[in-house]
Design an enzyme around this catalytic site. Structure first.
Site, PDB file in Angstrom:
ATOM      1  N   ASP A   1     -12.431 -14.855 -45.849  1.00 39.33           N
ATOM      2  CA  ASP A   1     -13.286 -16.008 -45.552  1.00 39.33           C
ATOM      3  C   ASP A   1     -13.044 -17.209 -46.473  1.00 39.33           C
ATOM      4  O   ASP A   1     -13.974 -17.707 -47.131  1.00 39.33           O
ATOM      5  CB  ASP A   1     -14.769 -15.605 -45.550  1.00 39.33           C
ATOM      6  CG  ASP A   1     -15.044 -14.400 -44.669  1.00 39.33           C
ATOM      7  OD1 ASP A   1     -14.246 -14.176 -43.739  1.00 39.33           O
ATOM      8  OD2 ASP A   1     -16.020 -13.672 -44.918  1.00 39.33           O
TER       9      ASP A   1
ATOM     10  N   TRP B   1     -18.091  -7.666 -30.234  1.00 42.29           N
ATOM     11  CA  TRP B   1     -17.157  -8.026 -31.299  1.00 42.29           C
ATOM     12  C   TRP B   1     -15.783  -7.402 -31.030  1.00 42.29           C
ATOM     13  O   TRP B   1     -15.686  -6.256 -30.602  1.00 42.29           O
ATOM     14  CB  TRP B   1     -17.733  -7.543 -32.633  1.00 42.29           C
ATOM     15  CG  TRP B   1     -16.975  -8.028 -33.810  1.00 42.29           C
ATOM     16  CD1 TRP B   1     -17.142  -9.215 -34.459  1.00 42.29           C
ATOM     17  CD2 TRP B   1     -15.926  -7.335 -34.478  1.00 42.29           C
ATOM     18  NE1 TRP B   1     -16.246  -9.304 -35.484  1.00 42.29           N
ATOM     19  CE2 TRP B   1     -15.490  -8.172 -35.522  1.00 42.29           C
ATOM     20  CE3 TRP B   1     -15.302  -6.108 -34.302  1.00 42.29           C
ATOM     21  CZ2 TRP B   1     -14.473  -7.804 -36.397  1.00 42.29           C
ATOM     22  CZ3 TRP B   1     -14.283  -5.739 -35.168  1.00 42.29           C
ATOM     23  CH2 TRP B   1     -13.885  -6.595 -36.203  1.00 42.29           C
TER      24      TRP B   1
ATOM     25  N   ASN C   1     -19.732 -14.699 -33.520  1.00 37.34           N
ATOM     26  CA  ASN C   1     -20.466 -14.515 -34.778  1.00 37.34           C
ATOM     27  C   ASN C   1     -20.283 -15.743 -35.647  1.00 37.34           C
ATOM     28  O   ASN C   1     -20.741 -16.829 -35.226  1.00 37.34           O
ATOM     29  CB  ASN C   1     -20.205 -13.159 -35.446  1.00 37.34           C
ATOM     30  CG  ASN C   1     -18.776 -12.767 -35.705  1.00 37.34           C
ATOM     31  OD1 ASN C   1     -18.026 -12.485 -34.789  1.00 37.34           O
ATOM     32  ND2 ASN C   1     -18.377 -12.719 -36.947  1.00 37.34           N
ATOM     33  N   ASP C   2     -19.686 -15.689 -36.803  1.00 31.32           N
ATOM     34  CA  ASP C   2     -19.743 -16.792 -37.769  1.00 31.32           C
ATOM     35  C   ASP C   2     -19.244 -18.142 -37.232  1.00 31.32           C
ATOM     36  O   ASP C   2     -18.238 -18.189 -36.524  1.00 31.32           O
ATOM     37  CB  ASP C   2     -18.830 -16.504 -38.966  1.00 31.32           C
ATOM     38  CG  ASP C   2     -18.963 -15.109 -39.513  1.00 31.32           C
ATOM     39  OD1 ASP C   2     -19.808 -14.350 -39.053  1.00 31.32           O
ATOM     40  OD2 ASP C   2     -18.176 -14.782 -40.421  1.00 31.32           O
TER      41      ASP C   2
ATOM     42  N   TRP D   1     -18.739 -13.061 -26.771  1.00 26.10           N
ATOM     43  CA  TRP D   1     -19.289 -12.874 -28.112  1.00 26.10           C
ATOM     44  C   TRP D   1     -19.000 -14.027 -29.082  1.00 26.10           C
ATOM     45  O   TRP D   1     -17.902 -14.572 -29.084  1.00 26.10           O
ATOM     46  CB  TRP D   1     -18.672 -11.595 -28.689  1.00 26.10           C
ATOM     47  CG  TRP D   1     -18.946 -11.378 -30.129  1.00 26.10           C
ATOM     48  CD1 TRP D   1     -18.214 -11.841 -31.193  1.00 26.10           C
ATOM     49  CD2 TRP D   1     -20.040 -10.646 -30.691  1.00 26.10           C
ATOM     50  NE1 TRP D   1     -18.792 -11.437 -32.372  1.00 26.10           N
ATOM     51  CE2 TRP D   1     -19.908 -10.700 -32.097  1.00 26.10           C
ATOM     52  CE3 TRP D   1     -21.121  -9.943 -30.131  1.00 26.10           C
ATOM     53  CZ2 TRP D   1     -20.809 -10.083 -32.959  1.00 26.10           C
ATOM     54  CZ3 TRP D   1     -22.022  -9.331 -30.999  1.00 26.10           C
ATOM     55  CH2 TRP D   1     -21.862  -9.402 -32.393  1.00 26.10           C
TER      56      TRP D   1
ATOM     57  N   GLU E   1     -19.326 -11.880 -48.493  1.00 23.22           N
ATOM     58  CA  GLU E   1     -18.527 -12.526 -47.445  1.00 23.22           C
ATOM     59  C   GLU E   1     -18.829 -14.029 -47.445  1.00 23.22           C
ATOM     60  O   GLU E   1     -19.826 -14.486 -48.003  1.00 23.22           O
ATOM     61  CB  GLU E   1     -18.881 -11.954 -46.066  1.00 23.22           C
ATOM     62  CG  GLU E   1     -18.661 -10.454 -45.932  1.00 23.22           C
ATOM     63  CD  GLU E   1     -18.995  -9.898 -44.549  1.00 23.22           C
ATOM     64  OE1 GLU E   1     -18.227  -9.082 -44.057  1.00 23.22           O
ATOM     65  OE2 GLU E   1     -20.038 -10.273 -43.971  1.00 23.22           O
TER      66      GLU E   1
HETATM   67  C1  FRU Z   1     -19.037 -12.070 -41.412  1.00 26.50           C
HETATM   68  C2  FRU Z   1     -17.639 -11.525 -41.127  1.00 26.50           C
HETATM   69  C3  FRU Z   1     -16.607 -12.196 -41.997  1.00 26.50           C
HETATM   70  C4  FRU Z   1     -15.352 -12.020 -41.191  1.00 26.50           C
HETATM   71  C5  FRU Z   1     -15.861 -12.160 -39.779  1.00 26.50           C
HETATM   72  C6  FRU Z   1     -15.133 -11.307 -38.782  1.00 26.50           C
HETATM   73  O1  FRU Z   1     -19.915 -11.896 -40.351  1.00 26.50           O
HETATM   74  O2  FRU Z   1     -17.620 -10.127 -41.298  1.00 26.50           O
HETATM   75  O3  FRU Z   1     -16.522 -11.672 -43.295  1.00 26.50           O
HETATM   76  O4  FRU Z   1     -14.379 -12.964 -41.491  1.00 26.50           O
HETATM   77  O5  FRU Z   1     -17.224 -11.807 -39.797  1.00 26.50           O
HETATM   78  O6  FRU Z   1     -15.591 -11.520 -37.482  1.00 26.50           O
END
Ligand code: FRU
Length: 509
Positions: free
Chosen positions: A178, A74, A49-50, A47, A230
């Site tokens: 963040d 996740w 994400n950011d 996985w 975020e």
């Molecule tokens: C945004 C978020 C951030 C956090 C991260 C956790 O997608 O929710 O705010 O730091 O992903 O994976």
């Protein structure tokens, strides 16, 4: 259950959408190579994400990313790591900052940034070599707590040591995350923007050494505030190409009405406060699609470029053995328009200027007059990975553009990327091909776009499971995710009576 990481704040909206999609914990293990992008970043497996800690260092773009090293969903949040010199080919490296597990606590390494501490303000340098310092949120799920941590690297960003004095900022809050940090020369200090999620505010802090932080100011609430904020970041951008004319842009991500939303605010920054030039009620969106999220820009990039990278998400299909991908990196600037100063986003010059090298070949089409409704495009290759730059002279056509993911066996199962000259909108119509993958509200996505001298410019980037459309040299963008069938790789142009000039790069190399 499949976990969509705009968790707490946005979770409820998403749950409604997800309920129909996947049953509890049923993770697919069927490989989906047809959806693995060719020129967008994906982790080799598991996985993401950011994007995190984007830093240009010694000729390389460092990319850290939210990563679950163990599963294709996740969880176990850690910083994955890859580097690139051209933003297309990535060297995958070991996990740089793993989750921290002790007897009493699990600490997940949430999103944040990284800086090269050139003057060793932090004192973490070794043998005269400047340290890299990562600043991120430590999420402690069992304590329901988020605070800001730092960690430093003395080996060029490969491995990090947690600072013994962590946390560096602790407000005893559940949703506070963040941090994004940069050096501000006029006051000679580090500036951090960090999200006060539920307050819909961005808090600014200053520090001389990355360890002791002082509150400078708060921004917000402003703009769209229905869901938690975020991933804020603050960038100085050039207006109208004149380096003396700088405005600051504050980027914020949150859930929107129909999926992820990234907003931006244009204003001034004096080292302490960000002052919005627009009314607080004004909402400016970075991307009109349903998929672009949590984007931050590379710090220290060559020629002072601010190159933005976002996570493309909101898909309802699982991919395997990876899940999640990054957008095309976008060079940012500002332009004065009749409506005010607006963000311009162009596929990064580093990538664009190199398309000849990266691609399997280019096809040029000049002034093609469209006389039938669908005219196949050659040069797109056969795996849905291509890049088209087109100029459309509309003439009599009310609608003109592209049909993509065409499947000869299912002729009525394509996606239209078109321009509606009456509404003056560019749209992606997924009603036929993606009806099970998107909520009804997202089946057609639109952005406003005005023709210039009867022409619109469209950059269409298709990469297996993503579509990014830039209008008029980056005035507006739509990003979305798609899941075409293996045989759905054809593309055509349509728009009877219009005239089209195109360059098409086959990116399947
Ligand atoms: C945004 C978020 C951030 C956090 C991260 C956790 O997608 O929710 O705010 O730091 O992903 O994976």
């Amino acid at each position: 259950m499949k976990h969509y990481p705009i968790k707490r704040t946005f979770l409820y909206n998403l749950l409604l959408l997800v309920v129909t999609a996947v049953s509890a914990d049923a993770q697919t293990t069927t490989p989906t190579p047809q959806w693995r992008p060719a020129y967008h970043f994906t982790p080799p497996k598991n996985w993401t994400n950011d994007p995190n800690g984007l830093l240009y260092l010694n000729g390389e773009y460092q990319l850290y990313y939210q990563h679950n090293p163990f599963e294709n969903k996740w969880g176990h949040m850690s910083w994955g790591h890859a580097t690139s010199t051209d933003l297309v080919h990535w060297k995958n490296l070991p996990v740089a900052i793993p989750e921290i597990i002790t007897k009493d606590t699990t600490t997940w390494i949430y999103s944040g940034s990284a800086v090269l501490d050139k003057n060793n303000t932090s004192g973490f340098g070794k043998n005269g070599k400047a340290p890299i310092v990562a600043i991120f949120t430590a999420d402690q799920p069992t304590q329901k707590k988020e605070s800001q941590f730092i960690a430093y690297s003395n080996d060029g960003g490969l491995t990090y040591t947690q600072y013994s004095g962590n946390p560096v900022i602790d407000l005893n809050k559940k949703d506070f995350r963040d941090p994004n940090v940069f050096w501000y020369e006029p006051t000679k200090q580090w500036i951090m923007t960090v999200a006060m999620v539920d307050e819909h505010m961005v808090r600014l802090y200053g520090s001389k050494d990355l360890k002791a932080w002082t509150k400078l100011s708060d921004f917000g609430p402003a703009g769209y505030t229905k869901n938690g904020w975020e991933c804020p970041s603050l960038l100085p951008l050039i207006v109208d190409g004149s380096p003396a004319n700088i405005k600051w842009v504050l980027l914020v991500s949150s859930g929107g009405d129909h999926g992820p939303l990234m907003q931006y605010y244009v204003g001034d920054f004096d080292g302490i406060t960000f002052k919005n030039s627009n009314d607080a009620s004004k909402i400016l969106t970075v991307d009109y699609g349903d998929a672009f999220y949590a984007a931050i820009a590379w710090r220290d990039a060559p020629r002072n470029k601010n190159t933005l990278l976002g996570w493309i998400q909101n898909g309802r299909q699982e991919t395997y053995p990876w899940e999640g991908q990054m957008s095309i990196p976008r060079d940012l600037s500002l332009k004065t328009t009749a409506d005010g100063i607006r963000l311009i986003q162009q596929p990064a010059a580093v990538v664009k200027s190199n398309l000849g090298e990266i691609s399997a070949g280019v096809t040029v089409v000049k002034n093609k007059v469209l006389d039938e409704s669908d005219s196949p495009i050659s040069g797109v290759g056969n795996s849905n990975s291509y890049w088209i730059e087109a100029e459309v002279l509309l003439k009599a056509a009310k609608n003109a553009g592209f049909k993509i993911v065409q499947n000869k066996l299912k002729p009525d199962n394509d996606i239209t990327v078109g321009y509606d000259s009456e509404k003056q909108e560019l749209y992606i119509d997924c009603t036929k091909a993606e009806k099970n993958n998107k909520s009804a509200a997202n089946l057609i996505q639109r952005m406003p776009l005005k023709p210039v001298n009867g022409k619109v410019k469209i950059q269409l980037l298709v990469d297996r499971s993503s579509v990014e459309v830039f209008g008029n040299d980056g005035e507006q963008v739509i990003t979305t995710q798609i899941y075409p069938e293996v045989l759905g790789t054809g593309a055509a142009v349509f728009g009877k009576g219009s005239e089209m000039s195109m360059k098409i790069w086959d990116m399947s190399k």
